[in-house]
Design a protein around this motif. Structure first.
Motif, mmCIF file in Angstrom:
data_model
loop_
_atom_site.group_PDB
_atom_site.id
_atom_site.type_symbol
_atom_site.label_atom_id
_atom_site.label_comp_id
_atom_site.label_asym_id
_atom_site.label_seq_id
_atom_site.Cartn_x
_atom_site.Cartn_y
_atom_site.Cartn_z
ATOM 1 N N LEU A 41 0.789 -1.045 0.169
ATOM 2 C CA LEU A 41 0.190 0.135 -0.057
ATOM 3 C C LEU A 41 0.879 1.361 0.118
ATOM 4 N N ARG A 42 1.964 1.198 0.732
ATOM 5 C CA ARG A 42 2.933 2.327 0.817
ATOM 6 C C ARG A 42 3.529 2.673 -0.486
ATOM 7 N N ARG A 43 3.632 1.611 -1.166
ATOM 8 C CA ARG A 43 4.082 2.043 -2.509
ATOM 9 C C ARG A 43 3.197 2.342 -3.680
ATOM 10 N N GLY A 44 2.041 2.301 -3.233
ATOM 11 C CA GLY A 44 1.080 2.783 -4.141
ATOM 12 C C GLY A 44 0.293 1.916 -5.258
ATOM 13 N N TYR A 45 0.746 0.752 -4.870
ATOM 14 C CA TYR A 45 0.374 -0.486 -6.035
ATOM 15 C C TYR A 45 -1.016 -0.631 -5.888
ATOM 16 N N SER A 50 -9.352 2.444 -3.280
ATOM 17 C CA SER A 50 -9.207 3.153 -1.919
ATOM 18 C C SER A 50 -9.760 2.581 -0.728
ATOM 19 N N TYR A 51 -10.569 1.384 -0.997
ATOM 20 C CA TYR A 51 -11.184 0.424 0.123
ATOM 21 C C TYR A 51 -9.896 -0.062 0.742
ATOM 22 N N MET A 52 -8.920 -0.381 0.180
ATOM 23 C CA MET A 52 -7.810 -1.117 0.834
ATOM 24 C C MET A 52 -7.189 -0.247 1.838
ATOM 25 N N PRO A 53 -6.471 0.646 1.568
ATOM 26 C CA PRO A 53 -5.792 1.692 2.479
ATOM 27 C C PRO A 53 -6.857 2.031 3.667
ATOM 28 N N ARG A 54 -8.336 2.390 3.357
ATOM 29 C CA ARG A 54 -8.903 2.750 4.226
ATOM 30 C C ARG A 54 -9.261 1.757 5.259
ATOM 31 N N ARG A 55 -9.192 0.552 4.951
ATOM 32 C CA ARG A 55 -9.556 -0.841 6.066
ATOM 33 C C ARG A 55 -8.157 -1.232 6.468
ATOM 34 N N THR A 225 -9.482 -3.004 -16.336
ATOM 35 C CA THR A 225 -10.551 -3.191 -16.849
ATOM 36 C C THR A 225 -11.777 -3.440 -15.961
ATOM 37 N N ILE A 226 -11.389 -3.393 -14.581
ATOM 38 C CA ILE A 226 -12.498 -3.655 -13.770
ATOM 39 C C ILE A 226 -12.348 -2.614 -12.690
ATOM 40 N N GLU A 227 -11.351 -2.607 -12.223
ATOM 41 C CA GLU A 227 -11.345 -1.607 -10.776
ATOM 42 C C GLU A 227 -11.218 0.062 -11.064
ATOM 43 N N LEU A 228 -10.682 0.190 -12.335
ATOM 44 C CA LEU A 228 -10.402 1.691 -12.620
ATOM 45 C C LEU A 228 -11.495 2.132 -13.128
ATOM 46 N N ARG A 229 -12.539 2.888 -12.347
ATOM 47 C CA ARG A 229 -13.835 3.310 -12.582
ATOM 48 C C ARG A 229 -13.601 4.653 -13.019
ATOM 49 N N ASP A 230 -14.757 4.910 -14.056
ATOM 50 C CA ASP A 230 -14.912 6.594 -14.413
ATOM 51 C C ASP A 230 -13.590 7.048 -14.929
ATOM 52 N N GLN A 231 -12.555 6.435 -15.307
ATOM 53 C CA GLN A 231 -11.455 7.053 -15.782
ATOM 54 C C GLN A 231 -10.871 6.381 -17.041
#
Ligand code: SF4
Ligand code: SF4
Length: 386
Positions: A41-45, A50-55, A225-231
């Protein structure tokens, strides 16, 4: 109070009876992978997930999911279906089709299938031990399922980050039943069997592995294709997507441990003909109603129409198939910016006089600045090519 040994044996037998291909038991501990998750997470991978760092904190211990947890029953359900490959080969025009990952071409969303089976397993445990608490987890809770699968003896982490089992390979879904019951655990899987193999690392078309066993999700086609939404899909990764429109299987397809994968026995995972492969003209022609009607209740519903058509447009641009120009010209005027931008890019890749005329017309009327940039870039490419 039932004996933890007998209870564990009964649970394993019931999981097998229910149809799970793999089952193992592990105590509730902080998994070694938690440190890796923090570094990842620290490396931004994780990109936009965002639900991952949030939890993040909740991943430290399964008590974040079930406070009284003592044991985890980890299960694997095989979804490999050999028909998937032969269906892909049957197509007469492979360039005009999009590929959908193997796990997502069945009749029913796998979450529903696994949850229903895990609920039955939970009821079985509660019959034996009425006061016990259980909670089933399939993907959605903050739980390092793959780490617990290793601890429960189900397999090892491949260099492609997938969990691999010697007998059935890596084409299986993982789920877990958390409980406050004490169950005698299985021995962890302590060895790796990748050896000197690096096939998966070399085969990845978008270079998503910065090092063996570490995935930069931001570069992975599944994420794009799945997680990158609205971009929009980042420019430099579009070509590498090839014709994948939902997920990607390449780093599993090349794995030698999958060569002898046994077929799934679950009818819900039988591949549907319209998705193996998916006709790009059909996908690009779907309006909102048609999209909802076809994909409601399936994994593809997550991307929404705009995400799926964005992906299909990129695949069309990579296809080199000029028969797709007609449908791309239609979606270049779609109400959704995301789709218009991807269609402009795809038209620019296919080129030709008709495309130049379409893009020139779009240049006059395009109201969105980012899409106009796509149109300008596509037009430059077409004019440079001609
Ligand atoms: Fe690369 Fe595809 Fe594997 Fe993602 S799923 S790491 S894009 S080969
Ligand atoms: Fe391991 Fe080779 Fe499979 Fe990659 S392809 S996961 S390195 S065995």
């Amino acid at each position: 109070m039932p004996d933890p040994n007998q209870l564990a044996d009964a649970v394993r037998a019931e999981a097998t009876r229910l149809g799970f291909d793999l089952v193992g038991i592990t105590p509730a501990v902080t998994p070694a992978g938690f440190d890796h998750l923090q570094e990842w997470l620290r490396r931004g991978y994780a990109g936009e997930m965002s639900y991952m760092p949030r939890r993040e904190d909740a991943y430290e211990h399964p008590s974040g999911v079930l406070p009284e947890v003592r044991s985890l029953i980890v299960v694997g359900l095989n979804y490999f279906n050999a028909d998937y490959e032969s269906d892909q080969d049957e197509t007469t025009s492979p360039q005009a089709t999009g590929r959908i990952a193997r796990y997502a071409v069945g009749t029913t969303d796998y979450h529903d299938v696994l949850k229903s089976l895990l609920k039955q397993l939970g009821r079985f445990l509660q019959d034996k031990l009425p006061e016990c608490r259980t909670r089933s987890v399939v993907d959605t809770a903050p739980l390092l399922e793959r780490d617990f699968a290793v601890l429960a003896g189900l397999g090892w982490f491949g260099k492609n980050t997938m969990l691999i089992n010697k007998r059935i390979g890596s084409w299986f879904f993982l789920g877990a039943l958390l409980t406050d019951a004490e169950l005698t655990p299985d021995a962890p899987h302590a060895t790796s069997h990748c050896g000197t193999c690096t096939r998966c690392l070399e085969a990845c078309p978008t270079d998503a592995f910065p090092e063996p066993g570490v995935l930069d999700a931001r570069r992975c086609i599944s994420y794009l294709t799945i997680e990158l939404r609205d971009q929009p899909i980042p420019q430099d990764l579009r070509e590498g997507m090839g014709n994948w429109v939902f997920g990607c299987d390449i780093c599993q397809d090349v794995c030698p441990w999958n060569r002898k994968a046994p077929p799934s026995t679950v009818d819900d995972f039988e591949p549907l003909n319209d998705l193996t492969p998916a006709d790009l003209t059909w996908l690009l022609s779907l309006d909102e109603d048609a999209f909802r009607k076809r994909f409601r209740g399936t994994p593809q519903f997550r991307t929404g129409r705009s995400g799926l058509l964005r992906n299909a447009a990129i695949a069309a641009g990579n296809s080199g198939d000029r028969s797709l120009i007609r449908v791309l010209t239609q979606v270049a005027a779609d109400p959704e910016e995301l789709i218009r931008g991807a269609a402009a890019w795809a038209l620019g890749r296919l080129g030709g006089a008709a495309v130049e005329a379409t893009l020139t017309q779009r240049q006059q009327v395009e109201p969105s600045a980012p899409v106009l940039q796509e149109v300008d870039a596509a037009l430059c490419r077409v004019r440079g090519d001609s």
